[in-house]
Design a protein around this motif. Structure first.
Motif, mmCIF file in Angstrom:
data_model
loop_
_atom_site.group_PDB
_atom_site.id
_atom_site.type_symbol
_atom_site.label_atom_id
_atom_site.label_comp_id
_atom_site.label_asym_id
_atom_site.label_seq_id
_atom_site.Cartn_x
_atom_site.Cartn_y
_atom_site.Cartn_z
ATOM 1 N N ILE A 1 41.904 50.310 45.298
ATOM 2 C CA ILE A 1 42.022 49.105 46.251
ATOM 3 C C ILE A 1 43.303 48.172 46.182
ATOM 4 O O ILE A 1 43.745 47.682 46.941
ATOM 5 C CB ILE A 1 40.670 48.429 45.754
ATOM 6 N N LYS A 2 43.798 48.150 44.930
ATOM 7 C CA LYS A 2 44.933 47.394 44.679
ATOM 8 C C LYS A 2 46.056 47.898 45.505
ATOM 9 O O LYS A 2 46.910 47.224 46.175
ATOM 10 C CB LYS A 2 45.513 47.583 43.294
ATOM 11 N N ARG A 3 46.174 49.175 45.753
ATOM 12 C CA ARG A 3 47.273 50.105 46.531
ATOM 13 C C ARG A 3 47.011 49.737 48.025
ATOM 14 O O ARG A 3 48.021 49.155 48.628
ATOM 15 C CB ARG A 3 47.050 51.507 46.255
ATOM 16 N N LEU A 4 45.640 49.676 48.434
ATOM 17 C CA LEU A 4 45.481 49.437 49.726
ATOM 18 C C LEU A 4 45.894 47.868 49.982
ATOM 19 O O LEU A 4 46.460 47.553 51.201
ATOM 20 C CB LEU A 4 43.916 49.522 50.185
ATOM 21 N N LEU A 5 45.517 46.989 49.077
ATOM 22 C CA LEU A 5 45.896 45.574 49.352
ATOM 23 C C LEU A 5 47.283 45.337 49.398
ATOM 24 O O LEU A 5 47.902 44.481 50.259
ATOM 25 C CB LEU A 5 45.143 44.743 48.286
ATOM 26 N N SER A 6 48.005 46.068 48.713
ATOM 27 C CA SER A 6 49.577 45.885 48.648
ATOM 28 C C SER A 6 50.282 46.830 49.604
ATOM 29 O O SER A 6 51.217 46.311 50.332
ATOM 30 C CB SER A 6 50.193 46.425 47.224
ATOM 31 N N GLU A 7 49.920 47.856 50.147
ATOM 32 C CA GLU A 7 50.673 48.622 51.009
ATOM 33 C C GLU A 7 50.118 48.918 52.296
ATOM 34 O O GLU A 7 50.740 49.491 53.306
ATOM 35 C CB GLU A 7 50.872 50.260 50.074
ATOM 36 N N THR A 8 48.943 48.325 52.660
ATOM 37 C CA THR A 8 48.250 48.505 54.195
ATOM 38 C C THR A 8 48.135 47.090 54.605
ATOM 39 O O THR A 8 48.040 46.014 54.143
ATOM 40 C CB THR A 8 47.166 49.261 54.139
ATOM 41 N N ASN A 9 47.739 47.195 55.992
ATOM 42 C CA ASN A 9 47.272 45.802 56.668
ATOM 43 C C ASN A 9 46.083 45.896 56.971
ATOM 44 O O ASN A 9 45.526 44.881 57.581
ATOM 45 C CB ASN A 9 48.167 45.823 57.825
ATOM 46 N N LEU A 10 45.135 46.669 56.048
ATOM 47 C CA LEU A 10 43.689 46.748 56.314
ATOM 48 C C LEU A 10 43.147 45.416 55.927
ATOM 49 O O LEU A 10 43.636 44.749 54.885
ATOM 50 C CB LEU A 10 43.026 47.798 55.510
ATOM 51 N N LYS B 1 34.179 39.372 48.065
ATOM 52 C CA LYS B 1 34.548 38.347 46.776
ATOM 53 C C LYS B 1 34.863 39.100 45.623
ATOM 54 O O LYS B 1 35.902 38.851 45.120
ATOM 55 C CB LYS B 1 33.266 37.801 46.545
ATOM 56 N N ILE B 2 34.343 40.335 45.700
ATOM 57 C CA ILE B 2 34.861 41.369 44.709
ATOM 58 C C ILE B 2 36.482 41.860 44.903
ATOM 59 O O ILE B 2 37.091 41.689 44.005
ATOM 60 C CB ILE B 2 34.208 42.598 44.633
ATOM 61 N N LEU B 3 36.810 41.653 45.990
ATOM 62 C CA LEU B 3 38.163 41.979 46.413
ATOM 63 C C LEU B 3 39.112 40.905 46.183
ATOM 64 O O LEU B 3 40.420 41.034 45.701
ATOM 65 C CB LEU B 3 38.412 42.477 47.891
ATOM 66 N N SER B 4 38.439 39.842 46.369
ATOM 67 C CA SER B 4 39.231 38.716 46.014
ATOM 68 C C SER B 4 39.766 38.479 44.733
ATOM 69 O O SER B 4 40.650 38.040 44.318
ATOM 70 C CB SER B 4 38.565 37.144 46.589
ATOM 71 N N GLY B 5 38.672 38.541 43.949
ATOM 72 C CA GLY B 5 38.904 38.631 42.265
ATOM 73 C C GLY B 5 39.921 39.640 41.725
ATOM 74 O O GLY B 5 40.718 39.300 40.951
ATOM 75 N N ILE B 6 39.715 40.911 42.331
ATOM 76 C CA ILE B 6 40.871 41.883 42.172
ATOM 77 C C ILE B 6 42.055 41.531 42.756
ATOM 78 O O ILE B 6 43.303 41.161 41.807
ATOM 79 C CB ILE B 6 40.435 43.297 42.793
ATOM 80 N N LYS B 7 42.247 40.969 43.888
ATOM 81 C CA LYS B 7 43.629 40.506 44.345
ATOM 82 C C LYS B 7 44.033 39.515 43.491
ATOM 83 O O LYS B 7 45.389 39.356 43.295
ATOM 84 C CB LYS B 7 43.522 40.162 45.789
ATOM 85 N N ASN B 8 43.570 38.533 43.363
ATOM 86 C CA ASN B 8 43.843 37.240 42.374
ATOM 87 C C ASN B 8 43.919 37.428 41.020
ATOM 88 O O ASN B 8 44.182 36.390 40.351
ATOM 89 C CB ASN B 8 42.900 36.082 42.860
#
Length: 196
Positions: free
Chosen positions: A122-131, A145-152
């Motif tokens: 998930i961290k890779r996708l958030l960082s390297e893609t435009n998904l 919301k889980i992704l927001s918690g991971i990203k932040n």
């Protein structure tokens, strides 16, 4: 449900009562006393049920300050060896537990919907893609919301994603170390005759 019996022992001191229940002094001191559901032995003192580790600490070291925990060097909750006990705040106790790998963070938490490998992806996708966050959340069948918690970095902080670097390191005039470049990029670099 087990009912603790709090009985007076006029002939035995508190220390003697405890000693009579110690069944092993091989490093950790273990007792035959009942434990709470978290695995800490309990004993009745002055008409109150108390954790035996706290009682033992006070018997050997004096009063425990308000709001302070008795922690175990040995990580054995059933142990009442005073040499294995030390004081710390709740936060220090949690940090000690995490440092020793005993915390229920990440996939060790029974409520976790993801594991470390999935979070890294998930961290890779958030960082390297435009998904979009929603698309990534759908891929892993979790709420956005889980992704927001991971990203932040509010959740899963222990899973560290290192974005691949594309640095060229030149040492002197001879050595070229190319990290994470594709073959096409490497070929174009080798076509260069001189480096400034």
């Amino acid at each position: 449900m087990f009912i603790y019996k709090i009985m007076a022992h006029p002939k035995l001191s508190l220390q003697e009562r405890i000693e009579s229940h110690i069944i092993s002094k091989d490093g950790c001191w273990l007792t035959d006393l009942c434990c709470c559901r978290y695995g800490y032995p309990k004993i009745g003192v002055n008409n109150k049920i108390q954790k035996l580790s706290r009682v033992m600490f006070e018997l050997h070291n004096g009063k425990i300050p308000e709001g302070i925990c008795v922690c175990h060097k040995c990580d054995n909750r059933a142990c009442v060896n005073p040499e294995h006990l030390f004081l710390g705040t709740q936060q220090e106790n949690m940090t000690d537990m995490a440092n020793k790998g005993r915390s229920t963070r990440g996939s060790k938490n029974p409520q976790a919907k993801l594991n470390e490998k999935q979070v890294l992806e998930i961290k890779r996708l958030l960082s390297e893609t435009n998904l979009s966050h929603q698309k990534i959340a759908d891929l892993f069948n979790v709420d956005r919301k889980i992704l927001s918690g991971i990203k932040n970095e509010k959740n899963w902080k222990h899973v560290v994603y290192h974005q691949p670097s594309k640095n060229i390191t030149i040492t002197g005039n001879v050595t070229i170390n190319i990290n994470n470049y594709s073959n096409a990029e490497q070929l174009s670099l080798f076509d260069v005759d001189e480096f400034s």
